[in-house]
Structure formats: C-alpha cells, structure tokens
Scaffold this motif. Structure first.
Motif, PDB file in Angstrom:
ATOM      1  N   SER A  95     -66.872  53.286  29.566  1.00 38.76           N
ATOM      2  CA  SER A  95     -67.893  52.388  28.997  1.00 38.76           C
ATOM      3  C   SER A  95     -68.891  51.655  29.980  1.00 38.76           C
ATOM      4  O   SER A  95     -68.576  51.371  31.264  1.00 38.76           O
ATOM      5  CB  SER A  95     -66.696  50.899  28.796  1.00 38.76           C
ATOM      6  OG  SER A  95     -67.615  49.782  28.339  1.00 38.76           O
ATOM      7  N   ARG A 148     -69.946  48.857  30.093  1.00 38.42           N
ATOM      8  CA  ARG A 148     -69.854  47.661  30.377  1.00 38.42           C
ATOM      9  C   ARG A 148     -68.881  47.701  31.710  1.00 38.42           C
ATOM     10  O   ARG A 148     -68.738  46.392  32.189  1.00 38.42           O
ATOM     11  CB  ARG A 148     -68.974  46.768  29.124  1.00 38.42           C
ATOM     12  CG  ARG A 148     -69.845  46.748  28.067  1.00 38.42           C
ATOM     13  CD  ARG A 148     -70.594  45.775  27.878  1.00 38.42           C
ATOM     14  NE  ARG A 148     -71.455  45.442  26.910  1.00 38.42           N
ATOM     15  CZ  ARG A 148     -71.979  44.211  26.313  1.00 38.42           C
ATOM     16  NH1 ARG A 148     -71.603  43.352  26.992  1.00 38.42           N
ATOM     17  NH2 ARG A 148     -72.620  44.203  25.157  1.00 38.42           N
ATOM     18  N   LEU A 149     -68.090  48.588  31.968  1.00 36.49           N
ATOM     19  CA  LEU A 149     -67.087  48.425  33.028  1.00 36.49           C
ATOM     20  C   LEU A 149     -67.827  49.371  34.398  1.00 36.49           C
ATOM     21  O   LEU A 149     -67.150  49.159  35.298  1.00 36.49           O
ATOM     22  CB  LEU A 149     -66.032  49.120  32.586  1.00 36.49           C
ATOM     23  CG  LEU A 149     -65.075  48.754  31.392  1.00 36.49           C
ATOM     24  CD1 LEU A 149     -63.942  49.603  30.954  1.00 36.49           C
ATOM     25  CD2 LEU A 149     -64.723  47.299  31.843  1.00 36.49           C
ATOM     26  N   LYS A 165     -67.380  53.310  25.405  1.00 37.63           N
ATOM     27  CA  LYS A 165     -66.953  52.209  25.400  1.00 37.63           C
ATOM     28  C   LYS A 165     -65.158  52.007  25.452  1.00 37.63           C
ATOM     29  O   LYS A 165     -64.668  51.063  24.912  1.00 37.63           O
ATOM     30  CB  LYS A 165     -67.080  51.519  23.663  1.00 37.63           C
ATOM     31  CG  LYS A 165     -68.512  51.790  23.339  1.00 37.63           C
ATOM     32  CD  LYS A 165     -68.807  51.213  21.926  1.00 37.63           C
ATOM     33  CE  LYS A 165     -70.347  51.173  21.757  1.00 37.63           C
ATOM     34  NZ  LYS A 165     -70.564  50.804  20.466  1.00 37.63           N
ATOM     35  N   ASP A 201     -59.582  46.888  24.468  1.00 37.61           N
ATOM     36  CA  ASP A 201     -60.923  46.850  24.493  1.00 37.61           C
ATOM     37  C   ASP A 201     -61.410  45.726  23.387  1.00 37.61           C
ATOM     38  O   ASP A 201     -60.547  45.275  22.383  1.00 37.61           O
ATOM     39  CB  ASP A 201     -61.721  48.159  23.762  1.00 37.61           C
ATOM     40  CG  ASP A 201     -61.097  48.621  22.606  1.00 37.61           C
ATOM     41  OD1 ASP A 201     -61.744  48.235  21.739  1.00 37.61           O
ATOM     42  OD2 ASP A 201     -60.189  49.104  22.207  1.00 37.61           O
ATOM     43  N   GLU A 252     -65.617  46.124  26.602  1.00 33.81           N
ATOM     44  CA  GLU A 252     -65.049  45.348  27.554  1.00 33.81           C
ATOM     45  C   GLU A 252     -63.675  45.216  27.419  1.00 33.81           C
ATOM     46  O   GLU A 252     -63.248  45.426  26.197  1.00 33.81           O
ATOM     47  CB  GLU A 252     -65.714  44.012  27.237  1.00 33.81           C
ATOM     48  CG  GLU A 252     -67.323  43.624  27.819  1.00 33.81           C
ATOM     49  CD  GLU A 252     -67.814  42.377  27.468  1.00 33.81           C
ATOM     50  OE1 GLU A 252     -68.624  42.022  28.420  1.00 33.81           O
ATOM     51  OE2 GLU A 252     -67.450  41.809  26.569  1.00 33.81           O
TER      52      GLU A 252
END
Length: 281
Positions: A85, A87-88, A117, A191, A196
């Motif tokens: 992801s 976001r990570l 994701k 998730d 996230e």
C-alpha cells in the motif's frame, strides 16, 4: 507472450509459489540497530527475529528505489507491478517514478503499477489475480480493469501476538501495549479500504482472537466470492496456527476456491512479528 510480473518483497511468496508464478521481486532493506538485512530469498528470518527481540529501538525499513524498479522494467516490453500500500510505504511511489522514466525512454512500453492497498498476503492475492487474468488470456487493458476492481474488494486482516514493534515505532502507546500483553488482549487489525491499517477489534485470549479472525472472513464472504476468490494466509513462524485457521475456514463452505498458506518474508515479518497471522481474501 506472457507479461512479466514484478512485485516488491512485501509480497509473501513461498519458493515454490514464486517459481510457479514466474515473479521477479525487488527488495526492501531492513535495519535492526547495527544489523542490516536485504529482503530476498536468502534472508535469514530466524536471525531477523532474534535481532528484533534484542533491539530496544525502532526497526527501520527502506523501500526499493526507482532505479531498482527501472532496471527490471527496461528488460521487458510490458509488465505489471504490485506494491505494498502506498499509504504504508514509499514503494508504490518509487515504482511510479520508475514507470515514468521507463516510458520516457521507450514510450510504446505497456507498464501498470498496482497499489495493492494492502500488504503481506494481501499483496500475494493481487499477484495471484494477475496470474489468473494472464492464464485466461485477458488483454493488458482487461487485466488492469479486472485487477483494479479486485483490489477494491480485497480484505486484509491481522492477528498480532507480539506488540513490541508497534510500540517501538510509536504506532501503539507503550502503556496500552504493555497492559494489553499482561491482560492477554490481542488486537485484530485490518485495512480500512483505502490502504491504511487500523485497529478493528481487541479480543481477550489468542484462541478467541483466531476464532474471531475466521468469523470476520465468514461475515465478509458471500457465496459467489467463495467460489471465485483465492484466500492467502501468511504466518510468521507459526505454521501450525495458520493451518488450524485454514481448517476452520474450510468448515464454513465446501465451495471455497483455494486456500494458500505461506511464510512471511522479511518486511512482513517486521510488521507481523513472531507469531503473527495475516489473512487476505
């Protein structure tokens, strides 16, 4: 001609699965105080876990660079890339930067970067889906559409036994973490649909936490998805627990397509820690 598949090393693939899928991987780098590990098929996970247990500071990781991806992209006329992801980690952004450079050099290449994701077994699910699309002779564009829709429906769930790394990295308050371990409380994370990782529930007792993990699968899966979705369970040094979860899930339906159990790689080991389980479907 088959389109090459490239992933970062957060994609958990057992050696035989890696060979069957013909996947190439670019490595994360892990630093545990003065000790460095390259997350490839030669990584010593026993040593990584031992160093993590002895480490008093946060474990640091570095994602693949754009050049790492670019070298692989240059060798193929087209390719699909799957990353942890965005976001990570910065891995997705490195891959996108490499894609831009590759297309500047060779504009007629076909390159698509999938942000999973997710992480760990979730990323493995995406890689397997791409392979299924290629086996079905879908076009490049049809594969992008199919896999993108699949990612939007993907679920990733974690049960963690040790919270040390979460505390060291500031993702969990030290007091809460210590109290949780003393009281036998196990977090179930997952998730949030946008890449996230969030806390879903806290369960007292490991057996109860694993049972709840199976129940979450049962709640999420309808009849059609059970027939068409591959389930992947990643485990960090706890194969027996992973196989028990597989057996429990199999009791829910005889129509399940496939359940694959794989060990965590280096980066997933850092996230899940010793005894951690990651379920994706």
């Amino acid at each position: 001609m088959k389109t090459p598949l490239l992933t970062d090393s957060c994609c958990d693939l057992a050696p035989e699965l890696l060979q069957n899928l013909d996947v190439r991987r670019v490595s994360f780098h892990i630093n545990v105080e003065e000790k460095s590990f390259t997350d490839n098929h030669q990584i010593n996970l026993t040593a990584l876990l031992a160093n993590m247990r002895a480490c008093k500071s946060a474990v640091k990781t570095a994602c693949p660079s754009p050049d790492d991806y670019l070298q692989e992209m240059r060798s193929a006329e087209s390719c699909f890339i799957v990353t942890i992801s965005g976001r990570l980690s910065g891995s997705y952004h490195s891959a996108m930067a490499a894609r831009d450079m590759a297309l500047t050099e060779t504009p007629d290449k076909k390159i698509h970067v999938f942000d999973s994701k997710s992480a760990s077994s979730g990323e493995t699910c995406v890689a397997l889906r791409i392979e299924e699309c290629m086996e079905a002779d879908l076009s490049f564009e049809e594969t992008v559409e199919n896999v993108s829709a699949y990612i939007d429906s993907l679920h990733t769930r974690f049960v963690l036994v040790h919270l040390d790394n979460l505390m060291k990295n500031g993702r969990l308050g030290r007091l809460k973490g210590v109290l949780g371990m003393m009281l036998g409380i196990y977090p179930i994370l997952g998730d949030n649909g946008d890449g996230e990782i969030v806390m879903l529930e806290k369960v007292r007792g490991l057996k109860q936490a694993m049972g709840r993990l199976a129940d979450l699968f049962k709640d999420n899966m309808d009849t059609q998805l059970r027939k068409t979705t591959t389930i992947v369970i990643s485990h960090c040094n706890c194969e027996e627990r992973a196989l028990a979860l597989k057996e429990q899930i199999q009791t829910f339906s005889k129509d399940l397509k496939k359940i694959i159990v794989v060990p965590t790689g280096g980066l997933s080991t850092v996230y899940a820690n010793d005894g951690g389980i990651v379920l994706a479907y």
